[in-house]
Write an enzyme that holds these catalytic residues in place. Structure first.
Site, short mmCIF file in Angstrom:
data_model
loop_
_atom_site.label_atom_id
_atom_site.label_comp_id
_atom_site.label_asym_id
_atom_site.label_seq_id
_atom_site.Cartn_x
_atom_site.Cartn_y
_atom_site.Cartn_z
N ASP A 378 -23.01 -59.66 25.05
CA ASP A 378 -21.87 -59.71 25.95
C ASP A 378 -22.35 -60.45 27.20
O ASP A 378 -23.56 -60.55 27.42
CB ASP A 378 -21.45 -58.27 26.28
CG ASP A 378 -20.46 -58.21 27.42
OD1 ASP A 378 -19.44 -58.90 27.33
OD2 ASP A 378 -20.73 -57.49 28.39
N ASP A 575 -17.15 -52.31 24.96
CA ASP A 575 -18.14 -52.93 24.07
C ASP A 575 -18.44 -52.01 22.89
O ASP A 575 -19.06 -52.44 21.91
CB ASP A 575 -19.46 -53.20 24.82
CG ASP A 575 -19.37 -54.45 25.68
OD1 ASP A 575 -18.61 -55.36 25.32
OD2 ASP A 575 -20.05 -54.50 26.71
#
Length: 674
Positions: A378, A575
């Site tokens: 990410d 996430d």
């Protein structure tokens, strides 16, 4: 996945997202519970208890020393003791030595037989040593138990060293909290403190609960949580976590979580559950021992019975020799070295990682880390600081910088996203609830709200095109928020997010250890993503992803990875689904979300990307050492089994072969911690 990815402006068909999705609270663990069945506990039912009564190590050493003395007396004066009437003196010296050294093995074998689990290493050693006593080879019987006990002591010492790395976490568990009520301070249990209560932390005390500093400046020791020895400076407005140690000033803290939900409580729970998630190699060795042990027992029985049957007029000496060979075979075949050293190798890997600020939630993930050839990141909060600052305000159509910033702060007042927070921080004034009405989020685009008598929109370039707002520029370098009031373009605010200090080194280290692909997934547009990817030297990136797009992207990467494993590294609440879907999920745990930390298989307590390569190396080294132990044990035992079956090895050689392999395997496994 982040709730909203800030993006650069993009014109004419570019798919930008300045998307204001509602952020989940830190207490919403829904995403964390979406993890798949890879996290189901796998407890082994076997009783492989080699304990010697459960005493501490010092007591074990004293008992072992007594056995050594008795054994040396029996060994050195064997002839004299043996020649006493009915060998009474020999039995008087060596039977106590046998029972003291072998009671743990004998009692374990007895318990397992009662449970119907006959064939294990305890059973092998019990029948081998009782057989040796039956044919009057007492020193050999004691030697088998004594050297096995010494091997166990080495194992316990090695486990103790690797456990210290993990138990350092247990030592930071706070015992009391100084609760501040109406100006008075009372010592209470951390479990009784509620969210919103004020607590006082004096110099030298542990922070008992997660919270925000209201008053005081200090330095805090974060080493128990992060593995980093350098203290961190904290001031009012900053967050501190349970388990940190206050080093200088007095801190007044408003608690933000209950003790059971605090960082240290979650870490303790993760450590306690780590041993339940066994690696496939560990499970295989247990299964292998269940099949291997009965084969060895029946093979030994065949060695004892069959050869004399094929001999003409076998003497007692012949029968004695083949029974002796069978006992030798039993001792050699004992799988203690494997059963002890394989779990110890993995335990050492988990302990060694914890020592370096990397929490691995079970040995199975060490094996997965060893096979990683693709690392997916990410962006915000993982590769970048995730701390946004307003760097430029560009007003248009009669708006001033001050008026544009005020308008942006008002329309962003209901958002918790870092971009919104950075705008409110830059504005620096209180915003009345009545000033903002009809707040509405437009997924993938931005937000809309009524501010006073103006209808204001704030978001990405795509939002301007959707609302047909005329504007002077589409391509803007950096993260941007465009604003328009009553259909007129008001200007844009540029926001910067810096790379983490070790991000470049992290990617370089991954390439150096042979990770083939480093890929970034982000909601930012192509221009911002391309800039970050070039700065870091990533092998690829996928930009302009909506939250569900990240899951689709990781699915595709998993299909393309072949036999190699894929790791995903993230830190946000959203996430969690991607972390769960990857072969091994890694979370930034210093200040990462609870959901990401709970879902992840590996937690990086320092929030440093450079620890990713270190975690993979620990996984690879652990895997190498475990394989070395298996090959060593199989090779040595195979060689001595052949010698024993043909009567070419004595019981003494069998003892040294068994204990020697176990000791070498334990010492080799201990290398992981170092």
């Amino acid at each position: 996945m982040k709730a909203r990815k800030p993006t650069q402006s993009s014109c004419c068909g570019h798919d930008d997202h300045h998307d204001h999705q509602p952020r989940k609270t830190a207490h919403d663990h829904t995403a964390g519970h979406s993890h798949d069945d890879r996290h189901s506990h796998s407890h082994d039912d076997d009783d492989h208890d080699h304990s010697h009564g459960g005493g501490d190590l010092k007591q074990e050493i004293i008992v072992t020393a007594i056995v050594v003395v008795l054994f040396l007396i029996g060994f050195i004066f064997e002839q004299q003791l043996h020649n006493t009437p009915y060998s009474i003196a020999e039995y008087a010296v060596l039977i106590p030595a046998y029972l003291l050294s072998g009671w743990g093995v004998l009692s374990s074998a007895g318990r397992n037989i009662l449970k119907g689990k006959v064939f294990d290493e305890n059973f092998l050693m019990t029948i081998a040593t009782l057989g040796a006593i039956a044919i009057h080879l007492l020193p050999e019987a004691v030697a088998v138990m004594l050297f096995f006990r010494i091997g166990e002591l080495f194992q316990e010492s090695a486990v103790g060293r690797s456990r210290k790395s993990i138990s350092a976490l247990l030592e930071v568990r706070p015992d009391t909290a100084n609760l501040k009520i109406n100006g008075e301070v009372r010592q209470v249990s951390p479990e009784s403190v509620k969210v919103g209560d004020m607590i006082l932390v004096k110099p030298g005390e542990k922070v008992p609960l997660d919270g925000e500093i209201l008053d005081g400046n200090s330095q805090v020791d974060t080493s128990a949580l992060t593995g980093e020895s350098v203290p961190r400076t904290v001031k009012p407005g900053e967050t501190v976590l349970a388990g940190m140690i206050n080093q200088s000033g007095v801190l007044t803290i408003r608690t933000t979580k209950l003790f059971g939900e605090s960082s240290i409580a979650r870490i303790l729970e993760l450590v306690e559950n780590a041993s339940s998630k066994k690696a496939e190699t560990e499970k295989f060795i247990r299964k292998f021992a269940k099949i291997y042990t009965p084969i060895v027992v029946f093979l030994s029985l065949a060695v004892a019975i069959l050869p004399p049957l094929f001999m003409n007029n076998p003497t007692d000496a012949d029968r004695f020799r083949w029974v002796y060979n069978a006992l030798v075979l039993l001792v050699i075949s004992c799988p203690c070295g494997l059963v002890i050293s394989i779990p110890l190798g993995y335990f050492g890997g988990v302990g060694g990682a914890a020592k370096r600020g990397v929490l691995v939630k079970g040995s199975t993930y060490l094996d997965t880390l060893a096979a990683v050839n693709t690392v997916v990141f990410d962006k915000t909060g993982t590769l970048t600081q995730g701390v946004f600052k307003v760097t430029q305000i560009i007003p248009k159509n009669g708006f001033t910088e001050e008026k544009l910033l005020a308008l942006a702060a008002q329309v962003e007042s209901h958002s918790n996203h870092p971009v919104a927070q950075s705008i409110r921080t830059a504005y620096g004034r209180a915003i009345g609830e009545s000033q903002v009405q009809d707040y509405k989020e437009i997924a993938g685009h931005g937000i809309q709200a009524k501010v006073g008598n103006q209808l204001v929109i704030a978001g990405n370039d795509r939002l301007l095109h959707r609302e047909n707002i005329a504007h002077d520029v589409c391509q803007v370098d950096g993260t941007v928020v465009h604003l328009a009031a009553n259909g007129t373009y008001a200007g844009r605010i540029i926001i910067a997010d810096e790379l983490k200090e070790d991000a470049v080194e992290a990617i370089r280290s991954l390439r150096k250890i042979g990770v083939e692909k480093t890929i970034m997934l982000t909601g930012d547009n192509q221009s911002v993503a391309d800039g970050v990817a070039r700065q870091l030297g990533l092998s690829g990136y996928r930009a302009e992803l909506l939250p569900e797009g990240k899951v689709e992207a990781i699915e595709q990467i998993l299909r393309e990875s072949g036999k190699g494993k894929v790791a995903f590294v993230g830190d946000g609440i959203n996430d969690a689904p991607v972390i769960a879907r990857a072969d091994v999920g890694m979370a930034m745990g210093g200040l990462g979300s609870d959901a990401a930390i709970e879902t992840a298989d590996v937690v990086i307590m320092t929030d440093a990307p450079s620890k990713i390569a270190e975690a993979i190396q620990i996984g690879r080294k652990t895997h190498r050492i475990v394989i070395q132990n298996i090959v060593l044990a199989m090779a040595v035992k195979g060689f001595f089994i052949i010698l024993g079956a043909f009567g070419l090895a004595s019981l003494w050689e069998a003892v040294f072969a068994d204990v020697g392999v176990a000791l070498l395997a334990v010492l080799n496994a201990n290398r992981v911690v170092r």
